[in-house]
Motif scaffolding. Structure first.
Motif, PDB file in Angstrom:
ATOM      1  N   ARG A 235       0.626  -1.253  -0.218  1.00  0.00           N
ATOM      2  CA  ARG A 235      -0.096   0.083  -0.008  1.00  0.00           C
ATOM      3  C   ARG A 235       0.877   1.373  -0.120  1.00  0.00           C
ATOM      4  N   MET A 236       2.093   1.148   0.058  1.00  0.00           N
ATOM      5  CA  MET A 236       3.097   2.273  -0.012  1.00  0.00           C
ATOM      6  C   MET A 236       3.163   2.976  -1.162  1.00  0.00           C
ATOM      7  N   PRO A 237       3.071   4.333  -1.287  1.00  0.00           N
ATOM      8  CA  PRO A 237       2.796   4.894  -2.441  1.00  0.00           C
ATOM      9  C   PRO A 237       4.087   4.740  -3.419  1.00  0.00           C
ATOM     10  N   SER A 238       5.292   5.067  -2.961  1.00  0.00           N
ATOM     11  CA  SER A 238       6.425   5.110  -3.769  1.00  0.00           C
ATOM     12  C   SER A 238       7.154   3.865  -3.852  1.00  0.00           C
ATOM     13  N   ALA A 239       7.937   3.650  -4.864  1.00  0.00           N
ATOM     14  CA  ALA A 239       8.819   2.229  -4.882  1.00  0.00           C
ATOM     15  C   ALA A 239      10.029   2.283  -3.859  1.00  0.00           C
ATOM     16  N   ALA A 240      10.373   3.693  -3.705  1.00  0.00           N
ATOM     17  CA  ALA A 240      11.590   3.786  -2.776  1.00  0.00           C
ATOM     18  C   ALA A 240      11.277   3.304  -1.284  1.00  0.00           C
ATOM     19  N   ALA A 241       9.959   3.701  -0.935  1.00  0.00           N
ATOM     20  CA  ALA A 241       9.530   3.385   0.373  1.00  0.00           C
ATOM     21  C   ALA A 241       9.308   1.988   0.547  1.00  0.00           C
ATOM     22  N   ARG A 242       8.843   1.221  -0.493  1.00  0.00           N
ATOM     23  CA  ARG A 242       8.492  -0.147  -0.699  1.00  0.00           C
ATOM     24  C   ARG A 242       9.829  -0.851  -0.708  1.00  0.00           C
ATOM     25  N   HIS A 243      10.779  -0.399  -1.152  1.00  0.00           N
ATOM     26  CA  HIS A 243      12.233  -1.151  -1.288  1.00  0.00           C
ATOM     27  C   HIS A 243      12.907  -0.956   0.107  1.00  0.00           C
ATOM     28  N   LYS A 244      12.821   0.290   0.770  1.00  0.00           N
ATOM     29  CA  LYS A 244      13.326   0.380   2.029  1.00  0.00           C
ATOM     30  C   LYS A 244      12.568  -0.478   3.315  1.00  0.00           C
ATOM     31  N   ALA A 245      11.382  -0.563   3.110  1.00  0.00           N
ATOM     32  CA  ALA A 245      10.536  -1.360   4.086  1.00  0.00           C
ATOM     33  C   ALA A 245      11.055  -3.104   3.886  1.00  0.00           C
ATOM     34  N   PHE A 246      10.976  -3.202   2.696  1.00  0.00           N
ATOM     35  CA  PHE A 246      11.407  -4.823   2.217  1.00  0.00           C
ATOM     36  C   PHE A 246      12.610  -5.140   2.652  1.00  0.00           C
ATOM     37  N   SER A 247      13.759  -4.185   2.492  1.00  0.00           N
ATOM     38  CA  SER A 247      14.885  -4.506   2.713  1.00  0.00           C
ATOM     39  C   SER A 247      15.302  -4.756   4.106  1.00  0.00           C
ATOM     40  N   THR A 248      14.367  -3.929   5.086  1.00  0.00           N
ATOM     41  CA  THR A 248      14.742  -4.000   6.461  1.00  0.00           C
ATOM     42  C   THR A 248      14.297  -5.554   6.927  1.00  0.00           C
ATOM     43  N   CYS A 249      13.509  -6.017   6.201  1.00  0.00           N
ATOM     44  CA  CYS A 249      12.643  -7.515   6.782  1.00  0.00           C
ATOM     45  C   CYS A 249      13.022  -8.610   5.882  1.00  0.00           C
ATOM     46  N   ALA A 250      13.797  -8.524   4.842  1.00  0.00           N
ATOM     47  CA  ALA A 250      14.281  -9.566   3.859  1.00  0.00           C
ATOM     48  C   ALA A 250      14.931 -10.505   4.738  1.00  0.00           C
ATOM     49  N   SER A 251      16.125  -9.958   5.391  1.00  0.00           N
ATOM     50  CA  SER A 251      17.065 -10.835   6.019  1.00  0.00           C
ATOM     51  C   SER A 251      16.723 -11.581   7.092  1.00  0.00           C
TER      52      SER A 251
END
Length: 312
Positions: free
Chosen positions: A231-247
């Motif tokens: 639901r995040m509007p920007s791709a940058a925000a989605r990438h940042k959020a995903f990168s903090t959880c992927a590991s």
């Protein structure tokens, strides 16, 4: 046919024989140096994380608090199972006294259950950080983090006392050969000459509560995170959020895939060679890989390492 209690007590084994990973001398020699290197590397990696978190104020956040707890656990975890693995590779099949075996089993259960609850706590931390960021300072304040960590250790201690007591109270009349490199639940149940239904029930219930319960918490947290990220509007925000959880998601996947296959079953495991391979994954590979997975793309940890190297 079940033996009488009198016969069982009169022939109770005083020690077990651990077969280890391999009985071939040439293979054992190679594996000994491989696993010794992995053991030392695991201790070094996790000790570095604990040092960085404790000496750098920018890492004094809930995420790194749990990571430091996990690193302390991994050092203890690998030090419970690795000595018997290395001894078996060095000397071949060897005797381990009954009390030593039960002691190793007790600490192993404490640590594996604590790891489950810590991983669930870390997933909840990421859920609050991404889905409820305005409430994060309140919901993940230091007192809450300390309570979650303490509950993880104390809950695991209670579970381990119950499981180890049940397993130690069984009669082992022979044979006494464990096709494993440490004292684990399933191989011990396979050797018991008395009725093990109650012990298997305790083992199964604890597996449901600890393994499946914490896995559901982790999965629910990441489902909520995934929906929030989409639901995040920007791709940058989605990438940042995903990168903090992927590991963390990778670590959870590796750990639970191996552990749940072995422990969330009420019946005795027949394929002990497969059991040993999976045991290596979560007792050796996971503690070694966790620091690398968590810190590989973490800018704050990289900065802390650079500052530490700059001081020297």
């Amino acid at each position: 046919m079940e033996k009488s209690p009198e016969l069982a007590n009169s022939t109770r084994v005083q020690y077990f024989i651990l077969l280890g990973l391999s009985t071939r001398p040439g293979v054992r020699a190679v594996l000994f140096f491989v696993f010794l290197t992995l053991y030392l590397l695991t201790l070094l990696e996790n000790a570095l994380i604990v040092y960085l978190v404790s000496t750098h104020s920018e890492l004094r956040k809930p995420m790194y608090f749990f990571l430091a707890n996990l690193s302390c656990l991994e050092m203890s975890y690998v030090s419970v199972t690795m000595p018997t693995l290395l001894l078996g590779l060095w000397a071949g099949p060897y005797r381990i006294p009954f009390t030593t075996c039960m002691t190793q089993l007790f600490f192993f259960i404490v640590l594996i259950c604590t790891e489950c609850t810590l991983l669930a706590s870390m997933a909840y931390d990421r859920y609050v950080a991404i889905c409820r960021p305005l409430h994060y300072p309140l919901l993940m304040r230091p007192q809450v983090c300390m309570a979650l960590a303490t509950a993880s250790w104390l809950g695991a201690l209670v579970v381990s006392v119950a499981k180890t007591t049940c397993i130690a109270s069984l009669s082992y009349c022979g044979p006494n050969v464990l096709n494993q490199f440490f004292c684990d639940v399933s191989p011990l149940l396979n050797l018991s000459c008395t009725h093990v239904a109650l012990t298997e029930l305790v083992d199964f219930i604890s597996a449901i509560v600890i393994f499946c319960g914490t896995l559901l918490v982790a999965l629910a947290s990441y489902v909520a995170i995934g929906r929030a990220v989409l639901r995040m509007p920007s791709a940058a925000a989605r990438h940042k959020a995903f990168s903090t959880c992927a590991s963390h998601l990778v670590v959870v996947g590796i750990f639970y895939s191996a552990a749940l296959f072995i422990y969330c079953r009420p019946s005795r495991i027949k394929s002990m060679d497969l059991n040993k391979v999976l045991s290596v994954i979560y007792t050796v590979a996971t503690p070694m890989c966790n620091p690398i997975i968590y810190c590989l793309r973490n800018k704050e940890v990289h900065d802390a390492v650079r500052k530490t190297l700059g001081r020297s």
